[in-house]
Design an enzyme around this catalytic site. Structure first.
Site, short mmCIF file in Angstrom:
data_model
loop_
_atom_site.label_atom_id
_atom_site.label_comp_id
_atom_site.label_asym_id
_atom_site.label_seq_id
_atom_site.Cartn_x
_atom_site.Cartn_y
_atom_site.Cartn_z
N ARG A 118 -51.89 -83.41 77.21
CA ARG A 118 -50.77 -83.81 76.35
C ARG A 118 -51.10 -85.17 75.73
O ARG A 118 -50.83 -85.42 74.56
CB ARG A 118 -49.46 -83.88 77.14
CG ARG A 118 -48.35 -84.61 76.37
CD ARG A 118 -46.93 -84.34 76.87
NE ARG A 118 -46.81 -84.28 78.31
CZ ARG A 118 -46.91 -85.33 79.15
NH1 ARG A 118 -47.13 -86.54 78.67
NH2 ARG A 118 -46.79 -85.16 80.44
N TYR A 141 -37.25 -81.02 51.93
CA TYR A 141 -37.45 -79.77 52.68
C TYR A 141 -36.24 -79.50 53.59
O TYR A 141 -35.73 -80.42 54.25
CB TYR A 141 -38.72 -79.93 53.51
CG TYR A 141 -39.03 -78.76 54.41
CD1 TYR A 141 -39.47 -77.55 53.89
CD2 TYR A 141 -38.89 -78.87 55.79
CE1 TYR A 141 -39.75 -76.48 54.72
CE2 TYR A 141 -39.18 -77.81 56.63
CZ TYR A 141 -39.61 -76.61 56.08
OH TYR A 141 -39.89 -75.56 56.90
N ASP A 195 -43.89 -87.46 52.79
CA ASP A 195 -44.29 -86.10 53.18
C ASP A 195 -45.27 -85.61 52.10
O ASP A 195 -44.87 -85.35 50.96
CB ASP A 195 -43.05 -85.21 53.26
CG ASP A 195 -43.38 -83.80 53.75
OD1 ASP A 195 -44.52 -83.35 53.52
OD2 ASP A 195 -42.50 -83.16 54.35
N LYS A 255 -49.39 -75.56 56.08
CA LYS A 255 -49.48 -75.18 54.68
C LYS A 255 -50.94 -75.26 54.21
O LYS A 255 -51.77 -74.54 54.69
CB LYS A 255 -48.52 -76.04 53.85
CG LYS A 255 -47.12 -76.17 54.48
CD LYS A 255 -46.39 -74.86 54.61
CE LYS A 255 -45.12 -74.91 55.48
NZ LYS A 255 -44.20 -76.00 55.25
C1 LIG Z 1 -43.18 -76.65 55.93
C2 LIG Z 1 -42.81 -78.04 55.60
C3 LIG Z 1 -42.39 -78.93 56.59
C4 LIG Z 1 -42.22 -78.53 58.04
O1 LIG Z 1 -43.43 -78.14 58.62
P1 LIG Z 1 -43.55 -77.03 59.79
O2 LIG Z 1 -45.00 -77.00 60.06
O3 LIG Z 1 -42.98 -75.76 59.24
O4 LIG Z 1 -42.74 -77.54 60.95
C5 LIG Z 1 -42.09 -80.23 56.22
N1 LIG Z 1 -42.19 -80.63 54.93
C6 LIG Z 1 -42.57 -79.79 53.95
C7 LIG Z 1 -42.66 -80.29 52.55
C8 LIG Z 1 -42.89 -78.47 54.25
O5 LIG Z 1 -43.27 -77.64 53.25
#
Ligand SMILES: *Cc1c(COP(=O)(O)O)cnc(C)c1O
Length: 391
Positions: free
Chosen positions: A54, A106, A178, A203
């Site tokens: 961890r 998001y 982000d 993504k």
């Molecule tokens: C998908 C996404 C998240 C969250 O990520 P997860 O891996 O699904 O927890 C946060 N910000 C954006 C812009 C996203 O597209």
């Protein structure tokens, strides 16, 4: 990762090699999957850098170093999801603190802000971060974080990262961006002055729709240490198999992104000329209201776009249901093209009035443009529009 003269290697080279040396024992080229929880100590407290997975795991260490290098940060921390990363970022705040963020972030981020952390006595202001005056107006003495998303989902709005980071700095707040939509290949928030870059590795960085993960990247050692404390304390850490998949993904990030951008650009142009399409939201189009800002802070415009049909909710549903190459699905960033209807899917939980006010019309369609042959993608959209009676 630098060459003999101390010059950093270029992005494409670092995406393949940064953080990854052939295995010390066997020479194996690829980082092994260290499926392992605990580590032998030579004497009590004398470990060889690892005690418990961890806290740290060698596969994760390589991934964290690779991601830090790509974001031009010195430090990286990986998490079991993008939300796990954002949760850990929020752990840096204390009850009574205030956050300024965008009004079209998001959905999962909006949910953790409103439905989890408001109960822990954090407060949030949601503003149109395209307008830095609105960001400044929302700042309070207790504001500790400015949390941005750019480009946004699904309207592809752009925030001036450098301007927002300067503002945050002036008010003694951290600035986090982000960077999931742009990826570090196209945009590097830390270079633009942000303190933290946030990634959903699920993504583009994973890139193959086969893993969920997240990361926080920074070039500030103290900040990284605090993030590391919460990473270990909270424990939303990724397993070694997941880290391996993301490491495999980042090796091809530059070639994939080039094709994502090229395909999205061609589709945006095609849609722009289509009689049933009333608007195309893609920062690469000169008609995008913030095209110049996007061109300044991004190296290219990405693989995400949305467009509005002069159509009812049902007609737009027909279009996304009739595609054959584009898969009807949420999420984004994989090699395969995905299509979705925000009003009925990703943004369906927003009341209709509020949704329309935010510009999310019934006829809005979002596409994550993949790396298939672009002619097949365009022909697919064409036949789906025809099938929906919008030819
Ligand atoms: C998908 C996404 C998240 C969250 O990520 P997860 O891996 O699904 O927890 C946060 N910000 C954006 C812009 C996203 O597209």
């Amino acid at each position: 990762m630098t060459d003999d003269s101390g010059e950093p290697f270029r992005f494409e080279t670092r995406s393949i090699h940064a953080g990854q040396e052939p295995d010390r024992e066997t020479g194996a080229l690829m980082t092994p999957i260290h499926a392992n929880s605990t580590y032998e100590q030579d004497a009590p407290g004398e470990d060889r850098g690892y005690e418990y997975s961890r806290t740290a795991n060698p596969t994760r260490t390589d991934l964290e170093a690779n991601l830090a290098s790509l974001e031009d940060g010195d430090y990286g921390r990986a998490f079991s999801s993008g939300m796990g990363a954002i949760n850990t970022l929020l752990n840096l705040l204390e009850a009574g603190d205030h956050v300024v963020t965008g009004d079209d972030i998001y959905g999962g981020t909006y949910r953790i802000f409103r439905e989890v952390y408001e109960d822990y006595d954090l407060s949030f202001s949601f503003v149109d971060t395209r307008d830095l005056a609105a960001v400044e107006e929302a700042m309070r003495p207790e504001t500790e974080l400015v949390f941005l998303e750019t480009p946004t989902n699904p309207l592809m709005r752009i925030t001036d990262v450098e301007g927002a980071a300067d503002l945050a700095d002036e008010y003694g707040a951290l600035c986090a961006v982000d960077n999931t939509f742009a990826t570090p290949y196209l945009q590097r928030p830390l270079e633009l002055g942000a303190d933290v870059s946030v990634q959903s590795l699920t993504k583009y960085l994973g890139g193959h729709s086969d893993v969920v993960g997240g990361a926080l990247l920074t070039d500030d050692a103290d900040l990284d240490e605090r993030i590391g404390f919460y990473q270990n304390s909270v424990g939303a850490t990724p397993g070694p198999h997941d880290c391996f998949l993301v490491l495999r993904g980042t090796k091809t990030l530059p070639v994939r992104m080039d094709r994502h951008c090229e395909n999205a650009r061609a589709i945006a142009d095609w849609l722009d000329d289509h009689p049933a399409v009333s608007a195309v939201h893609y920062p690469g189009l000169e008609s995008h209201p913030q095209h110049d800002l996007a061109a300044e802070q991004m190296d290219d415009f990405g693989g995400m776009l949305s467009f509005e049909l002069d159509a009812t909710l049902e007609e737009a549903s027909d279009v996304v249901s009739n595609t054959e190459v584009f898969t009807l699905a949420e999420s984004l960033g994989g090699v395969e093209s995905l299509i979705e209807q925000p009003a009925a899917m990703t943004h369906a939980s927003i009341p209709r009035e509020e949704r329309l006010e935010a510009g999310l019309t019934d006829g809005l369609i979002r596409a994550s443009v993949g790396i298939e042959h672009v002619d097949d993608l365009i022909e697919d959209l064409d036949q789906a529009m025809d099938a929906a009676g919008l030819g």
